[in-house]
Design a protein around this motif. Structure first.
Motif, mmCIF file in Angstrom:
data_model
loop_
_atom_site.group_PDB
_atom_site.id
_atom_site.type_symbol
_atom_site.label_atom_id
_atom_site.label_comp_id
_atom_site.label_asym_id
_atom_site.label_seq_id
_atom_site.Cartn_x
_atom_site.Cartn_y
_atom_site.Cartn_z
ATOM 1 N N ILE A 239 0.857 -1.322 -0.233
ATOM 2 C CA ILE A 239 0.280 -0.222 -0.409
ATOM 3 C C ILE A 239 0.629 1.091 -0.017
ATOM 4 N N ASN A 240 1.969 1.449 0.890
ATOM 5 C CA ASN A 240 2.430 2.345 0.911
ATOM 6 C C ASN A 240 3.814 2.969 0.290
ATOM 7 N N GLN A 241 4.061 1.953 -0.101
ATOM 8 C CA GLN A 241 5.078 1.130 -1.764
ATOM 9 C C GLN A 241 4.899 1.280 -2.968
ATOM 10 N N PRO A 242 3.909 1.454 -3.808
ATOM 11 C CA PRO A 242 3.414 0.859 -4.447
ATOM 12 C C PRO A 242 4.194 0.218 -5.401
ATOM 13 N N LYS A 243 5.284 1.411 -6.349
ATOM 14 C CA LYS A 243 6.438 0.981 -7.169
ATOM 15 C C LYS A 243 7.976 -0.090 -6.577
#
Length: 288
Positions: free
Chosen positions: A70-74
Motif C-alpha cells: 500500500i505504502n510503496q507501490p512502485k
C-alpha cells in the motif's frame, strides 16, 4: 490436478473482477484486502494437504507485507529463499523458473552463489578447492561474498533498474566473472542462497522464506548429488561435514527471522499448482 488446488481454481470467486485504480490509496487498500483473503485461503487449504508446503507462517507477515504494498507501490517485491545445503531451495527455484517460462510470470531470480569472491589464486596456491577447504578456508563465511555488490544490485533491481551480476564458475577454478549475467527488474525479484540470510542484505526483503528439511534426508540428497558429479565418497563426506558446520553457523540463526518456513520435501507438482493459483489471483482483474 491436486484436489485442493482444483477447488481453489474452480471457486467462483476467481471470476474476473473490476480492476481498481492502483494509483490511488483506496485502490491499493482494496487490492490488499483481496490478496489477504486469497492468501489466507491458500494457507488454510495447505493445512489439509498430505505433504504441506507451508510449515509455518508468522502471524504478522500478511499485515506487514500488504502494508508495504500500500505504502510503496512502485517498489519491486523482493523475496529471499534460503536454507541449508541440500534442503531443496535450488530445486524449488528451478521449478519457479519453469513456471516463469510456462506462464510468462514477471519474476527474476538471482542466485547469491554468484557473489562468491574470486578465489582462483588461492586454489592455484593449494592445488584444488578441496585442499583449500581442508586447510581451513571457510568458503561460506560472509567475508567471502561480495555482499556490498549484492546489496547494491538488489537495490537497483527493486528500484526498477536492470543489472549485470557476476558469475561464479562451479568448475573448481574459483573464478568469478564480473558483469556476466543479465538480470531484468521484473515485478518480483527472488534472491536465492545462503548469503540472503546475512545481516548485510537480510533486512531488504519483503518476504523471507526458509526451506526446512531433516538432516537425514538432506544427507541422502547431498551424497546422491555427489555420485552424479563423480565426487569421491570420502571427499563428499568431508564436504558434508563442512556444510553442516557452516549451516549451523551461518544459515540456521536466520530461521527465526524468516516469515515463512517451507517444506523442502513438498511435492513439486503441488508447489507448481500453488504458484499458478497465485498467478491467477494476482491477475484476476479486468478493465471496465
Amino acid at each position: 490436478m491436486n484436489a485442493l488446488i482444483r477447488d481453489l481454481v474452480e471457486n467462483k470467486e476467481t471470476e474476473k473482477i473490476q480492476k481498481p485504480n492502483f494509483d490511488t490509496r483506496i485502490g491499493r487498500e482494496f487490492l490488499a484486502f483481496y490478496l489477504k483473503t486469497k492468501f489466507r485461503q491458500i494457507i488454510n487449504y495447505d493445512k489439509k494437504a498430505q505433504k504441506r508446503l507451508l510449515l509455518s507462517v508468522k502471524s504478522d507477515f500478511l499485515e506487514n507485507f500488504l502494508d508495504r504494498l500500500i505504502n510503496q507501490p512502485k517498489r519491486k517485491i523482493l523475496i529471499s529463499i534460503t536454507g541449508e545445503s541440500a534442503s531443496g531451495k535450488s530445486t524449488i527455484c528451478s521449478n519457479i523458473k519453469k513456471c516463469v517460462e510456462k506462464n510468462n510470470l514477471p519474476i527474476s531470480i538471482v542466485n547469491t552463489d554468484n557473489y562468491f569472491n574470486d578465489i582462483s589464486d588461492l586454489i592455484k596456491q593449494y592445488g584444488t578447492f578441496d585442499a583449500l577447504r581442508d586447510a581451513g578456508y571457510d568458503v561460506d563465511s560472509p567475508h567471502n561474498f561480495q555482499l556490498e555488490l549484492l546489496r547494491d544490485d538488489i537495490e537497483k533491481l527493486a528500484s526498477g533498474h536492470d543489472v549485470k551480476i557476476p558469475q561464479y564458475l562451479v568448475n573448481g577454478t574459483g573464478i568469478s566473472v564480473p558483469n556476466a549475467i543479465n538480470v531484468k527488474s521484473e515485478k518480483i525479484i527472488i534472491v536465492e542462497g545462503m548469503a540472503a540470510t546475512y545481516k548485510e542484505v537480510h533486512d531488504m526483503f519483503d518476504i523471507k522464506i526458509y526451506i526446512d528439511l531433516d538432516n537425514k534426508t538432506r544427507k541422502k540428497r547431498f551424497m546422491d548429488r555427489a555420485k552424479v558429479r563423480n565426487q569421491d565418497h570420502e571427499n563428499a563426506l568431508k564436504h558434508w561435514d563442512y556444510v553442516c558446520k557452516a549451516g549451523r553457523k551461518y544459515v540456521m540463526p536466520a530461521k527465526d527471522n524468516c516469515d515463512i518456513i517451507a517444506n523442502g520435501e513438498c511435492d513439486l507438482e503441488y508447489f507448481t499448482q500453488i504458484l499458478e493459483y497465485i498467478n491467477l489471483i494476482t491477475n484476476n482483474f479486468c478493465d471496465v
